[in-house]
Design a protein around this motif. Structure first.
Motif, PDB file in Angstrom:
ATOM      1  N   ILE A  85     -41.795  -3.620 -22.954  1.00  0.00           N
ATOM      2  CA  ILE A  85     -43.196  -3.858 -23.290  1.00  0.00           C
ATOM      3  C   ILE A  85     -43.342  -4.029 -24.806  1.00  0.00           C
ATOM      4  O   ILE A  85     -42.463  -3.631 -25.561  1.00  0.00           O
ATOM      5  N   GLY A 258     -28.905  -8.662 -25.427  1.00  0.00           N
ATOM      6  CA  GLY A 258     -29.418  -9.040 -24.103  1.00  0.00           C
ATOM      7  C   GLY A 258     -28.555  -8.544 -22.954  1.00  0.00           C
ATOM      8  O   GLY A 258     -28.901  -8.727 -21.786  1.00  0.00           O
ATOM      9  N   GLY A 277     -35.974  -5.274 -26.438  1.00  0.00           N
ATOM     10  CA  GLY A 277     -37.426  -5.252 -26.370  1.00  0.00           C
ATOM     11  C   GLY A 277     -37.979  -6.473 -25.644  1.00  0.00           C
ATOM     12  O   GLY A 277     -37.248  -7.167 -24.917  1.00  0.00           O
ATOM     13  N   SER A 278     -39.264  -6.750 -25.882  1.00  0.00           N
ATOM     14  CA  SER A 278     -39.964  -7.783 -25.111  1.00  0.00           C
ATOM     15  C   SER A 278     -39.739  -9.197 -25.668  1.00  0.00           C
ATOM     16  O   SER A 278     -40.268 -10.156 -25.107  1.00  0.00           O
ATOM     17  N   ASP A 329     -28.229 -16.897 -25.566  1.00  0.00           N
ATOM     18  CA  ASP A 329     -27.890 -15.823 -26.510  1.00  0.00           C
ATOM     19  C   ASP A 329     -26.397 -15.538 -26.554  1.00  0.00           C
ATOM     20  O   ASP A 329     -25.898 -15.039 -27.565  1.00  0.00           O
TER      21      ASP A 329
END
Ligand code: NAD
Length: 491
Positions: A85, A258, A277-278, A329
């Motif tokens: 989030i 990732g 994170g987001s 990535d």
């Protein structure tokens, strides 16, 4: 060694396990869709209850980012698969992650950091370590006060039971996962009491695990060693802040942020997520790597006892990586065959369900029936003799130390005497150094024999009568005769 079942005891066939799912913000919905599709295709037996958390809830004015109804779901299912989030900056918003960890008592954060050589570029082909981070204490308690115009305080709390529980968890985790060594990291050369307690408790609990190699690093050199030779570590256990930092260092050098999955474990709850994170910079573009959350879900399946499904997904994921099907990535012209987006990567994993990797070690998590790691009870607490020896009274004051000492010596309560004045931990009276910089925050140590709290109240009254502004007090105790407070530098 491949991955990390949290448990494995037999019971079959799988009943549907209720879990709570949150799609989160940024790339969250994309990687959660990917993960849920794979879970479904693999035959995971889940009864999914979806809740809303994060940005949308913050925007409604709920400062915690989670509504009461969502807690009901979490309390019912006790298992939370959570997408990342976005935490809004400023505005009094609380970190949802910290709130969830604390409310559900998720005391252990487990972050496996594994390199996937030769399919993902990394300088450390043999890296395979797990960081077990204490999740509830330390500076992350967020107890902060501005006490004078120039000085703020952030309180670091380390408890004996908290240290015991995380040390025990690390050893039990190591045993359950066939790991050979547990390394403790802290800064006990400086924080002799707080980090000293963490280390001492690790050493003490470690005696129950003679089958597991144990060592200790001061966190600064330990972090340097992780960055330089991560393959020399197996399981690392550390405090909350250090754990936060070293897990980012460790996951970064595996090749991509990732790729990391993680779990937060408590006595009754488990929360499973990606470490990243987001990623708002790539949200909505269909290019996010869903691997972190997929591997988070593998940890979840092991936790709830669907170990065979966990292995099926993990093996399919390995095979996808081996086949060179890589998201942007981790894409590398030399190592990859196809650069794909989130959807294609997800499809590729689904097509490989049932297949085994050829280069990576095949994962076998056995048969499940999980309830998570169960820890033995805390060691019995032996009551110690606690005696009051004095008090540190902190003042908001401006001037020279010798002038302050004069006022304080004239304001000592009956039975109390002024021992030392320090400023930001450095002794400035008696015999202070003229070059020591003094802020407006003074710690004045009063001591006495056979004293109780009434002496401290009288001392405070004396200071008030002398026109001094006290901003906090810390009592000085001995425990079984052993000093329970630090000395100032130079004392
Ligand atoms: P981030 O992890 O979101 O992104 C860092 C970098 O890594 C970005 O360049 C991003 O594009 C890339 N990246 C991250 N995940 C990726 C993936 N799956 N595939 C491809 N690339 C990926 O960190 P940040 O930018 O510092 O934080 C963004 C937001 O996420 C902040 O609001 C932060 O508070 C929040 N956050 C949430 C959690 C969580 O919910 N558990 C954890 C960390 C950060």
């Amino acid at each position: 060694m491949p991955f990390y079942p949290l448990i494995s005891k037999a019971s079959k066939p799988h009943m549907k396990t209720p879990i709570t799912v949150a799609r989160g913000d940024g790339i969250g919905p994309e990687i959660m869709d990917a993960t849920l599709s794979i879970l479904q295709a693999a035959g995971a037996q889940l009864e999914i209850d979806e809740i809303e958390i994060g940005e949308a809830v913050y925007k409604k004015g709920t400062l915690t980012g989670i509504e009461d109804s969502a807690w009901d779901s979490l309390k019912r299912t006790k298992v939370f698969l959570k997408a990342p989030i976005t935490t809004p900056q400023g505005g009094g918003f609380k970190s949802l992650n910290v709130t969830i960890r604390k409310t559900l008592g998720l005391f252990a954060n487990v972050r496996p950091c594994v390199s996937y050589h030769p399919y993902v570029e990394t300088n450390f082909p043999n890296m395979d370590l797990v960081i077990v981070r204490e999740n509830e204490e330390d500076l992350y308690a967020g107890i902060e006060h501005r006490q004078t115009q120039d000085v703020v305080q952030s309180l670091k709390l380390i408890s004996r039971p908290g240290s015991e529980r995380i040390a025990r968890f690390a050893f039990e985790y190591a045993r359950a996962n066939g790991r050979k060594k547990v390394t403790c990291m802290a800064k006990d050369n400086i924080m002799k009491m707080a980090d000293g307690l963490f280390r001492k408790t690790f050493d003490e609990i470690g005696k129950d695990y003679p089958d597991i190699e144990q060592d200790f690093y001061i966190i600064d050199i330990g972090t340097a060693r992780i960055a330089d030779s991560p393959d020399s570590f197996d399981v690392i256990v550390t405090e909350n802040l250090y754990g936060d930092i070293i897990s980012d260092v460790a996951v970064e050098i595996t090749g991509s942020v990732g790729l990391g999955g993680s779990c937060n474990i408590g006595s009754n709850f488990g929360m499973f997520e990606a470490v990243h994170g987001s990623a708002p910079d790539i949200a909505g573009r269909g290019i996010a790597n869903p691997s972190g959350l997929i591997l988070g879900s593998v940890l979840m399946l092991n936790h709830i006892g669907q170990n065979d499904i966990a292995a099926k997904i993990h093996n399919a994921w390995y095979k996808t990586l081996e086949d060179g099907i890589h998201t942007g990535d981790i894409y590398n012209e030399k190592l990859s065959k196809e650069k794909v987006g989130t959807l294609e990567f997800t499809k590729a994993v689904m097509e490989r369900l049932g297949a085994k990797p050829e280069k990576f070690k095949v994962v076998d998590y056995g048969q499940g029936g999980g309830k998570g790691l169960s820890l033995p009870p805390l060691k019995p607490r032996v009551t110690q003799k606690k005696e009051l020896a004095g008090v540190d009274i902190f003042l908001d004051w401006e001037g020279k130390p010798d002038d302050l000492a004069k006022v304080l010596n004239g304001a000592c309560a009956n039975g109390m005497s002024l021992k030392i004045i320090s400023n930001r931990g450095v002794k400035v009276w008696p015999d202070g150094q003229p070059d020591t910089f003094c802020s407006d925050h003074w710690s004045c140590r009063f001591i006495g024999n056979d004293i109780d709290n009434s002496h401290i109240i009288k001392q405070l009254e004396g200071l008030k009568a002398a026109g001094l502004d006290f901003v906090k007090t810390d009592n000085l105790y001995t425990f079984n005769g052993e000093r329970g407070y630090s000395l100032a530098q130079g004392e």
